[in-house]
Design a protein around this motif. Structure first.
Motif, PDB file in Angstrom:
ATOM      1  N   LEU A 116      45.720  62.197  33.049  1.00 48.19           N
ATOM      2  CA  LEU A 116      45.659  60.875  32.409  1.00 48.19           C
ATOM      3  C   LEU A 116      46.234  59.797  33.325  1.00 48.19           C
ATOM      4  O   LEU A 116      45.682  58.695  33.423  1.00 48.19           O
ATOM      5  CB  LEU A 116      46.410  60.898  31.071  1.00 48.19           C
ATOM      6  N   GLY A 117      47.334  60.112  34.014  1.00 46.63           N
ATOM      7  CA  GLY A 117      47.911  59.156  34.955  1.00 46.63           C
ATOM      8  C   GLY A 117      46.953  58.810  36.082  1.00 46.63           C
ATOM      9  O   GLY A 117      46.825  57.648  36.471  1.00 46.63           O
ATOM     10  N   LEU A 118      46.269  59.824  36.591  1.00 46.54           N
ATOM     11  CA  LEU A 118      45.307  59.605  37.669  1.00 46.54           C
ATOM     12  C   LEU A 118      44.132  58.753  37.193  1.00 46.54           C
ATOM     13  O   LEU A 118      43.712  57.809  37.877  1.00 46.54           O
ATOM     14  CB  LEU A 118      44.807  60.943  38.214  1.00 46.54           C
ATOM     15  N   VAL A 119      43.605  59.052  36.012  1.00 47.55           N
ATOM     16  CA  VAL A 119      42.471  58.282  35.474  1.00 47.55           C
ATOM     17  C   VAL A 119      42.896  56.827  35.235  1.00 47.55           C
ATOM     18  O   VAL A 119      42.161  55.891  35.591  1.00 47.55           O
ATOM     19  CB  VAL A 119      41.921  58.930  34.183  1.00 47.55           C
ATOM     20  N   ALA A 120      44.075  56.628  34.665  1.00 52.87           N
ATOM     21  CA  ALA A 120      44.572  55.257  34.451  1.00 52.87           C
ATOM     22  C   ALA A 120      44.764  54.546  35.784  1.00 52.87           C
ATOM     23  O   ALA A 120      44.393  53.374  35.935  1.00 52.87           O
ATOM     24  CB  ALA A 120      45.878  55.284  33.664  1.00 52.87           C
ATOM     25  N   GLY A 121      45.330  55.247  36.766  1.00 53.41           N
ATOM     26  CA  GLY A 121      45.537  54.646  38.084  1.00 53.41           C
ATOM     27  C   GLY A 121      44.232  54.270  38.760  1.00 53.41           C
ATOM     28  O   GLY A 121      44.096  53.176  39.317  1.00 53.41           O
ATOM     29  N   VAL A 122      43.244  55.162  38.709  1.00 48.74           N
ATOM     30  CA  VAL A 122      41.938  54.866  39.304  1.00 48.74           C
ATOM     31  C   VAL A 122      41.291  53.686  38.577  1.00 48.74           C
ATOM     32  O   VAL A 122      40.679  52.810  39.206  1.00 48.74           O
ATOM     33  CB  VAL A 122      41.026  56.115  39.286  1.00 48.74           C
ATOM     34  N   GLY A 123      41.447  53.639  37.247  1.00 48.75           N
ATOM     35  CA  GLY A 123      40.912  52.509  36.485  1.00 48.75           C
ATOM     36  C   GLY A 123      41.533  51.187  36.927  1.00 48.75           C
ATOM     37  O   GLY A 123      40.827  50.192  37.131  1.00 48.75           O
ATOM     38  N   ILE A 124      42.853  51.184  37.093  1.00 53.44           N
ATOM     39  CA  ILE A 124      43.540  49.960  37.543  1.00 53.44           C
ATOM     40  C   ILE A 124      43.098  49.592  38.956  1.00 53.44           C
ATOM     41  O   ILE A 124      42.818  48.427  39.255  1.00 53.44           O
ATOM     42  CB  ILE A 124      45.065  50.141  37.462  1.00 53.44           C
ATOM     43  N   GLY A 125      43.023  50.586  39.831  1.00 50.97           N
ATOM     44  CA  GLY A 125      42.580  50.307  41.201  1.00 50.97           C
ATOM     45  C   GLY A 125      41.173  49.741  41.244  1.00 50.97           C
ATOM     46  O   GLY A 125      40.884  48.812  42.003  1.00 50.97           O
ATOM     47  N   THR A 126      40.299  50.287  40.415  1.00 42.22           N
ATOM     48  CA  THR A 126      38.918  49.796  40.346  1.00 42.22           C
ATOM     49  C   THR A 126      38.877  48.363  39.837  1.00 42.22           C
ATOM     50  O   THR A 126      38.154  47.521  40.381  1.00 42.22           O
ATOM     51  CB  THR A 126      38.066  50.720  39.451  1.00 42.22           C
ATOM     52  N   LEU A 127      39.659  48.076  38.805  1.00 48.88           N
ATOM     53  CA  LEU A 127      39.711  46.703  38.280  1.00 48.88           C
ATOM     54  C   LEU A 127      40.206  45.725  39.345  1.00 48.88           C
ATOM     55  O   LEU A 127      39.654  44.629  39.500  1.00 48.88           O
ATOM     56  CB  LEU A 127      40.597  46.633  37.041  1.00 48.88           C
ATOM     57  N   PHE A 128      41.256  46.101  40.080  1.00 45.33           N
ATOM     58  CA  PHE A 128      41.754  45.225  41.150  1.00 45.33           C
ATOM     59  C   PHE A 128      40.653  44.962  42.170  1.00 45.33           C
ATOM     60  O   PHE A 128      40.460  43.821  42.600  1.00 45.33           O
ATOM     61  CB  PHE A 128      42.974  45.850  41.828  1.00 45.33           C
ATOM     62  N   TRP A 129      39.944  46.010  42.585  1.00 47.49           N
ATOM     63  CA  TRP A 129      38.885  45.835  43.571  1.00 47.49           C
ATOM     64  C   TRP A 129      37.787  44.921  43.027  1.00 47.49           C
ATOM     65  O   TRP A 129      37.284  44.035  43.725  1.00 47.49           O
ATOM     66  CB  TRP A 129      38.307  47.184  43.987  1.00 47.49           C
ATOM     67  N   GLN A 130      37.410  45.121  41.767  1.00 49.69           N
ATOM     68  CA  GLN A 130      36.366  44.290  41.172  1.00 49.69           C
ATOM     69  C   GLN A 130      36.791  42.826  41.092  1.00 49.69           C
ATOM     70  O   GLN A 130      35.993  41.929  41.341  1.00 49.69           O
ATOM     71  CB  GLN A 130      36.006  44.803  39.780  1.00 49.69           C
ATOM     72  N   LEU A 131      38.048  42.597  40.710  1.00 50.32           N
ATOM     73  CA  LEU A 131      38.526  41.230  40.524  1.00 50.32           C
ATOM     74  C   LEU A 131      38.812  40.521  41.839  1.00 50.32           C
ATOM     75  O   LEU A 131      38.467  39.351  42.011  1.00 50.32           O
ATOM     76  CB  LEU A 131      39.786  41.219  39.658  1.00 50.32           C
ATOM     77  N   PHE A 132      39.433  41.221  42.781  1.00 51.64           N
ATOM     78  CA  PHE A 132      39.885  40.547  43.987  1.00 51.64           C
ATOM     79  C   PHE A 132      39.039  40.848  45.219  1.00 51.64           C
ATOM     80  O   PHE A 132      38.937  40.019  46.108  1.00 51.64           O
ATOM     81  CB  PHE A 132      41.356  40.891  44.250  1.00 51.64           C
ATOM     82  N   GLY A 133      38.424  42.024  45.280  1.00 55.93           N
ATOM     83  CA  GLY A 133      37.565  42.348  46.410  1.00 55.93           C
ATOM     84  C   GLY A 133      36.149  41.855  46.201  1.00 55.93           C
ATOM     85  O   GLY A 133      35.608  41.119  47.025  1.00 55.93           O
ATOM     86  N   LEU A 134      35.571  42.231  45.066  1.00 58.80           N
ATOM     87  CA  LEU A 134      34.197  41.833  44.768  1.00 58.80           C
ATOM     88  C   LEU A 134      34.119  40.486  44.053  1.00 58.80           C
ATOM     89  O   LEU A 134      33.046  39.903  43.959  1.00 58.80           O
ATOM     90  CB  LEU A 134      33.524  42.905  43.901  1.00 58.80           C
TER      91      LEU A 134
END
Length: 197
Positions: A116-134
């Motif tokens: 669950l920690g890994l899935v939450a972490g990957v979700g947060i990382g993906t959101l950061f990339w979507q918001l700030f990278g893309l």
């Protein structure tokens, strides 16, 4: 993102005091990353004491997250490199915190905790990339009353609070569901203009 949130106002007096000392925004960003790693490590130890300590370190890390940009603005030291160092450090700190909480919950949840920690972490990382990278969306602050602005990432203050009150299990479970769904929604919205609000 706003530059005048409640957390910005909390750190502003300390930043004013630090500004003439030669401390740079990147120094503070590095300290933010180090405290983010320390919080994650404390969360990962588990038990009753270490997650509480991790929560306190995480709050300090959140304050440093606001202080680096505040110092950059006050001293005219803003730069694209500093901006990206800040974003990557923020993302890494938040991802590590979720993974650390999940590892710390292994004694309660078994292998589900780290998963669950890994899935939450990957979700947060993906959101950061979507918001700030893309740049699929522009995060906007919420103003519950005049002069009180709260950014979406200010909601991370709930992480230590929920850990302190013993609600880490439902928090990590909710984060493991909500962050990937939010990333999926943002990805779909960003790739399909007809889904934009």
């Amino acid at each position: 993102m706003s530059t005048n949130t409640v957390i910005h106002r909390i750190v502003r007096p300390a930043v004013r005091a630090v500004a003439p000392t030669g401390v740079t925004p990147n120094h503070i960003t590095t300290l933010r990353l180090a405290t983010g790693m320390a919080a994650a490590a404390a969360f990962a130890v588990g038990g009753p004491l270490w997650p509480a300590i991790g929560g306190a370190i995480f709050v300090l890390s959140m304050l440093l997250d606001r202080a680096d940009g505040e110092l950059a603005r006050q001293t005219g030291q803003s730069s694209p490199g500093g901006y990206w160092y800040d974003i990557i450090s923020d993302c890494a700190s938040n991802v590590m915190a979720m993974i650390g909480i999940g590892i710390g919950l292994q004694e309660v949840l078994g292998l589900w905790g780290p998963l669950l920690g890994l899935v939450a972490g990957v979700g947060i990382g993906t959101l950061f990339w979507q918001l700030f990278g893309l740049r699929l969306a522009q995060p906007r602050g919420w103003e519950p009353s005049p002069g009180i602005i709260i950014d979406p990432d200010d909601a991370l203050i709930l992480v230590p609070i929920l850990v302190w009150i013993g609600a880490a299990v439902p928090m990590i479970a909710a984060a493991a569901v909500v962050t990937p769904l939010a990333a999926l929604w943002l990805g779909l919205r960003g790739s399909r203009p007809d889904l934009a609000p």
